[in-house]
Design an enzyme around this catalytic site. Structure first.
Site, PDB file in Angstrom:
ATOM      1  N   GLU A 264       6.890  32.574 -13.047  1.00 22.26           N
ATOM      2  CA  GLU A 264       6.967  31.123 -12.872  1.00 22.26           C
ATOM      3  C   GLU A 264       5.534  30.625 -12.943  1.00 22.26           C
ATOM      4  OE1 GLU A 264       6.704  27.767 -11.415  1.00 22.26           O
ATOM      5  OE2 GLU A 264       7.638  28.361  -9.509  1.00 22.26           O
ATOM      6  N   CYS A 298       2.735  23.257  -9.437  1.00 25.75           N
ATOM      7  CA  CYS A 298       2.980  23.423 -10.869  1.00 25.75           C
ATOM      8  C   CYS A 298       3.936  22.358 -11.364  1.00 25.75           C
ATOM      9  CB  CYS A 298       3.513  24.810 -11.166  1.00 25.75           C
ATOM     10  SG  CYS A 298       5.015  25.164 -10.290  1.00 25.75           S
TER      11      CYS A 298
END
Ligand code: UN1
Length: 506
Positions: A264, A298
């Protein structure tokens, strides 16, 4: 209460010491290294970085303990994960304080992070119970039984980021454990204390110490040893796209079986506003998405695309809303935005700000009256960029880039963003369904949010994760989250050959 706890923590030894934890014991050799706070640069604790030769020991212990844990089955493992959830909940105050001290998290962000860690444990406990309950029957011809089950892979290496040092750290470990694996956890260099606290809680919640070891790294010493280790059966990673690429290369170079890599990574997240959007809603959602957690997610908003017709007015309102944020000590309940993680992060943001003032236009910079001296604070800012492809890569911090577009140029603008290759979060603000559909078709994103903020995915509600340069999936906190942590085993039995008794081998 968390502010008071923060002070008490300065005395409470255990939370402020971290290092290799193998077999439940913290290994302290020598003086260790200072852990400092991003808020004021003060030394807050000590970490003993793992030595390269500790990998063998931790992995051997994990390998020995794993088969029993795997055989115990999903329901038994779920009970341990639920005990961990309860332990986290009971420790909320001191964890929030520690998150503020070590990671510079505001109290609101800290509370949300503990909540998320709890949610991950309970959600993966539910999945373990449902998906790892033993052999599930499949159809087949008369005289034969067919079934399939999920089992653990062995030892999982979990490499976690500093921006969610508790939630993502705990989430990866909980997923790997739920699926029947043992875990070697390698926390971010910046946040070993939170990681140490979480590992101790797992052990206190009843997890056998050999099933979870902590190996905090320094200067890239332990990471490469672990990714090259033949005793590692899978890797879960959350962090930067470049680091993911180098881990992927290291895994490809290993002899032996191909192992799963669950990554991720970063995002270059855009939000598209049209002329029908509700301005107050846009402003609230943009401010939270771009500047919440000091932009260190993110999922955070990096690029805001606004229609020419409403751009001036929207930008003026955004400037006012940015001014209303309080930048300061994250342990102060009045603070909305704390420091960035360290001086290196701040230097990268300063370099980017310099580029913006040369090649773009800085529209507004927030004044920082309240920031403590000695901390890694960076003044949040709004810039206008001349072209939609001005940003090549993720810039991790509280900087919002705005681009004005003409309606006729929307496809070209959206394609320019998509061409960067990321695919994490996407925001759309519009009351016209066709607009939302057009943007969604043009910009790939693992998580698309319409008329709301683009951060803060809730476990089980918004399964989170991206495509392309943003990661491999499966999504964290989603129904398929455990699949790549597991192997699938099918069993086919000819019952005629065992006297017609299906119970014999099933
Ligand atoms: C990250 O920032 O590394 O939805 C990922 C969110 C969070 C993002 C976590 N789940 O904002």
């Amino acid at each position: 209460r968390a502010v008071a706890d923060r002070e008490r923590l300065l005395m409470a030894k255990e939370h402020l010491l971290s290092g290799p934890i193998i077999g439940g014991t913290l290994l302290q050799a020598g003086d260790g290294e200072a852990v400092t706070s991003p808020t004021d640069g003060r030394r807050i604790g000590t970490v003993w970085p793992a030595a390269a030769d500790m990998a063998d020991r931790a992995i051997a212990a994990a390998r020995a303990a794993q088969p029993k844990w795997d055989r115990a089955g999903g329901p038994a493992r779920a009970a341990t994960l639920r005990a961990m959830a309860d332990a986290l909940e009971a420790e909320t105050d001191s964890l929030v304080a520690l998150l503020s001290l070590e990671a510079g998290k505001t109290l609101n962000d800290g509370v949300a992070e503990v909540r998320e860690a709890v949610d991950f444990c309970r959600y993966y406990a539910d999945l373990a119970e449902r998906q790892f309950a033993g052999l599930a029957p499949l159809p087949g011809p008369v005289g034969e039984t067919n079934s399939m089950e999920l089992r653990g892979r062995g030892v999982f290496l979990c490499i976690s980021p500093w921006n969610f040092p508790l939630a993502i750290f705990t989430g990866q470990i909980a997923a790997a454990l739920a699926a029947g694996n043992a875990v070697i956890a390698k926390p971010a260099e910046q946040t070993p204390l939170v990681a140490g606290a979480a590992v101790r809680l797992f052990h206190r919640a009843g997890l056998s110490p050999d099933l979870l070891a902590l190996l905090p790294g320094e200067g890239g010493v332990i990471g490469p040893v672990l990714t090259a280790h033949p005793g590692v059966d899978g890797v879960a990673f959350t962090g930067g796209t470049d680091t993911a690429a180098s881990i992927n290369r290291a895994l490809a170079a290993r002899p032996g079986p191909i192992i799963p890599f669950i990554a991720e990574t970063g995002g270059l997240n855009g939000m598209f506003v049209d002329t029908t959007a509700l301005r107050e809603q846009v402003v609230d959602d943009v401010i939270l998405s771009a500047f919440g957690s000091a932009g260190q997610r993110c999922s955070a908003l990096r690029l805001l695309f606004v229609p020419e017709e409403s751009a001036d007015h929207l930008i003026e309102t955004l400037k006012g809303a940015l001014d209303a944020l309080v930048i300061g000590d994250p342990a102060d309940p009045a603070s909305d935005v704390g420091p960035v993680i360290d001086e290196e992060a701040r230097a990268a943001l300063i370099a980017h700000r310099d580029r913006l003032s040369r090649e773009a236009a800085i529209l507004h910079e927030k004044a920082m009256e309240n920031a403590p001296a000695g901390g890694s604070f960076f003044a949040p800012l709004i810039a206008e960029i001349p072209t939609p492809d001005f940003l090549e890569r993720e810039v991790f911090g509280p900087i919002l880039h705005i681009h004005r577009y003409r309606r006729a140029d929307l496809p070209a603008v959206a394609r320019a963003l998509a061409a960067r290759g990321y695919g994490l979060t996407l925001g759309i603000h519009s009351r016209v369904e066709g607009f939302a559909r057009e943007v969604r078709d043009l910009v790939p994103a693992g998580n698309c949010y319409v008329n709301r903020s683009i951060i803060g995915a809730v476990v089980g509600v918004q399964p989170f994760g991206g495509e392309g340069l943003s990661g491999t999936g499966p999504k964290a906190g989603g129904p398929h989250a455990l699949m790549r942590y597991a192997v699938e085993r099918a069993l086919s039995v000819n019952i005629a050959a065992q006297g017609g008794d299906p119970a014999l081998l099933n």
